[in-house]
Motif scaffolding. Structure first.
Motif, PDB file in Angstrom:
ATOM      1  N   ALA A   1       2.447   1.626  -3.375  1.00 28.07           N
ATOM      2  CA  ALA A   1       1.440   2.029  -4.370  1.00 28.07           C
ATOM      3  C   ALA A   1       1.142   3.520  -4.238  1.00 28.07           C
ATOM      4  CB  ALA A   1       0.169   1.200  -4.206  1.00 28.07           C
TER       5      ALA A   1
ATOM      6  N   SER B   1     -13.482  -6.217  -3.954  1.00 24.85           N
ATOM      7  CA  SER B   1     -14.749  -5.645  -4.435  1.00 24.85           C
ATOM      8  C   SER B   1     -15.695  -6.746  -4.911  1.00 24.85           C
ATOM      9  CB  SER B   1     -14.500  -4.626  -5.549  1.00 24.85           C
ATOM     10  OG  SER B   1     -13.995  -5.236  -6.724  1.00 24.85           O
TER      11      SER B   1
ATOM     12  N   LYS C   1     -15.512   0.112  -7.677  1.00 25.38           N
ATOM     13  CA  LYS C   1     -15.546  -1.256  -8.206  1.00 25.38           C
ATOM     14  C   LYS C   1     -16.764  -2.031  -7.703  1.00 25.38           C
ATOM     15  CE  LYS C   1     -10.580  -1.493  -8.888  1.00 25.38           C
ATOM     16  NZ  LYS C   1      -9.334  -2.203  -8.615  1.00 25.38           N
TER      17      LYS C   1
ATOM     18  N   THR D   1      -7.860  -4.981  -4.713  1.00 27.71           N
ATOM     19  CA  THR D   1      -9.158  -4.298  -4.643  1.00 27.71           C
ATOM     20  C   THR D   1     -10.168  -4.912  -5.604  1.00 27.71           C
ATOM     21  OG1 THR D   1      -8.416  -2.535  -6.143  1.00 27.71           O
ATOM     22  CG2 THR D   1      -8.243  -2.110  -3.767  1.00 27.71           C
ATOM     23  N   ASP D   2      -9.704  -5.478  -6.714  1.00 24.66           N
ATOM     24  CA  ASP D   2     -10.622  -6.181  -7.617  1.00 24.66           C
ATOM     25  C   ASP D   2     -11.252  -7.379  -6.911  1.00 24.66           C
ATOM     26  OD1 ASP D   2     -10.265  -4.487  -9.783  1.00 24.66           O
ATOM     27  OD2 ASP D   2      -8.752  -5.760 -10.735  1.00 24.66           O
TER      28      ASP D   2
ATOM     29  N   ILE E   1       1.240  -0.891  -7.439  1.00 24.14           N
ATOM     30  CA  ILE E   1      -0.066  -0.442  -7.933  1.00 24.14           C
ATOM     31  C   ILE E   1      -0.814  -1.608  -8.561  1.00 24.14           C
ATOM     32  CG2 ILE E   1      -1.211   0.993  -9.690  1.00 24.14           C
ATOM     33  CD1 ILE E   1       0.978   3.133  -9.085  1.00 24.14           C
ATOM     34  N   LEU E   2      -0.123  -2.420  -9.343  1.00 20.19           N
ATOM     35  CA  LEU E   2      -0.760  -3.592  -9.951  1.00 20.19           C
ATOM     36  C   LEU E   2      -1.261  -4.561  -8.883  1.00 20.19           C
ATOM     37  CD1 LEU E   2       1.639  -4.321 -12.950  1.00 20.19           C
ATOM     38  CD2 LEU E   2      -0.712  -3.492 -13.067  1.00 20.19           C
TER      39      LEU E   2
ATOM     40  N   PRO F   1     -11.442   3.626  -4.363  1.00 21.25           N
ATOM     41  CA  PRO F   1     -11.501   2.731  -5.532  1.00 21.25           C
ATOM     42  C   PRO F   1     -12.354   1.495  -5.276  1.00 21.25           C
ATOM     43  CG  PRO F   1      -9.306   2.683  -4.558  1.00 21.25           C
ATOM     44  CD  PRO F   1     -10.084   3.755  -3.862  1.00 21.25           C
TER      45      PRO F   1
ATOM     46  N   THR G   1       0.832  -1.204   0.000  1.00 23.23           N
ATOM     47  CA  THR G   1       0.000   0.000   0.000  1.00 23.23           C
ATOM     48  C   THR G   1       0.867   1.255   0.000  1.00 23.23           C
ATOM     49  OG1 THR G   1      -1.740  -1.169   1.181  1.00 23.23           O
ATOM     50  CG2 THR G   1      -1.836   1.232   1.220  1.00 23.23           C
TER      51      THR G   1
ATOM     52  N   ASN H   1      -4.268  -2.991  -7.081  1.00 22.14           N
ATOM     53  CA  ASN H   1      -5.461  -3.028  -7.935  1.00 22.14           C
ATOM     54  C   ASN H   1      -6.045  -4.429  -8.005  1.00 22.14           C
ATOM     55  OD1 ASN H   1      -5.494  -0.295  -8.475  1.00 22.14           O
ATOM     56  ND2 ASN H   1      -4.345  -0.490 -10.369  1.00 22.14           N
ATOM     57  N   GLU H   2      -5.193  -5.437  -8.070  1.00 24.40           N
ATOM     58  CA  GLU H   2      -5.690  -6.810  -8.091  1.00 24.40           C
ATOM     59  C   GLU H   2      -6.382  -7.141  -6.767  1.00 24.40           C
ATOM     60  OE1 GLU H   2      -4.198 -11.404  -8.746  1.00 24.40           O
ATOM     61  OE2 GLU H   2      -2.914  -9.765  -9.423  1.00 24.40           O
TER      62      GLU H   2
END
Length: 109
Positions: free
Chosen positions: A18, A37, A72, A33-34, A26-27, A68, A15, A30-31
């Motif tokens: 990022a 979510s 999502k 949080t995907d 960041i990748l 974010p 974190t 994002n994964e």
């Protein structure tokens, strides 16, 4: 920041990196949080709770996580509106406090 050792990598480090703009972090973030979510949207779609409280250390990331995540979740929910996703009030201590309360309740019986 991890001194080249995978065992030094944790959610807080990812974190922080990022936030600093590190592309690999960041990748990974994002994964994360995907997936989170998807889990939250599934809970909203199946149970329609008013609130989902997220605990643990990563919940301390505040808006960096929750903004974010909200976007999502909204895309994945069946409902036009859904409950809120918030940081657990007990933060990283929620699990241990819950376990202590269960033990205390069991001792009363």
């Amino acid at each position: 920041k991890a001194d080249g050792k995978a065992e030094n990598v944790d959610a807080k480090l990812v974190t922080d990196c990022a936030r600093d703009g590190d592309q690999a972090a960041i990748l990974a973030f994002n994964e994360y949080t995907d997936h989170l979510s998807s889990a939250c949207a599934s809970i909203f779609n199946l149970l329609d709770p008013e609130v989902i409280a997220l605990g643990g250390g990563l919940s301390g990331a505040g808006d960096f996580l929750f903004k974010p995540l909200e976007v999502k979740i909204t895309k994945k929910c069946f409902y036009k509106t859904h409950g809120a996703v918030v940081a657990a009030r007990m933060g990283n201590d929620a699990g241990i406090i819950g376990a202590a309360m269960l033990k205390a309740d069991a001792a009363k019986e």
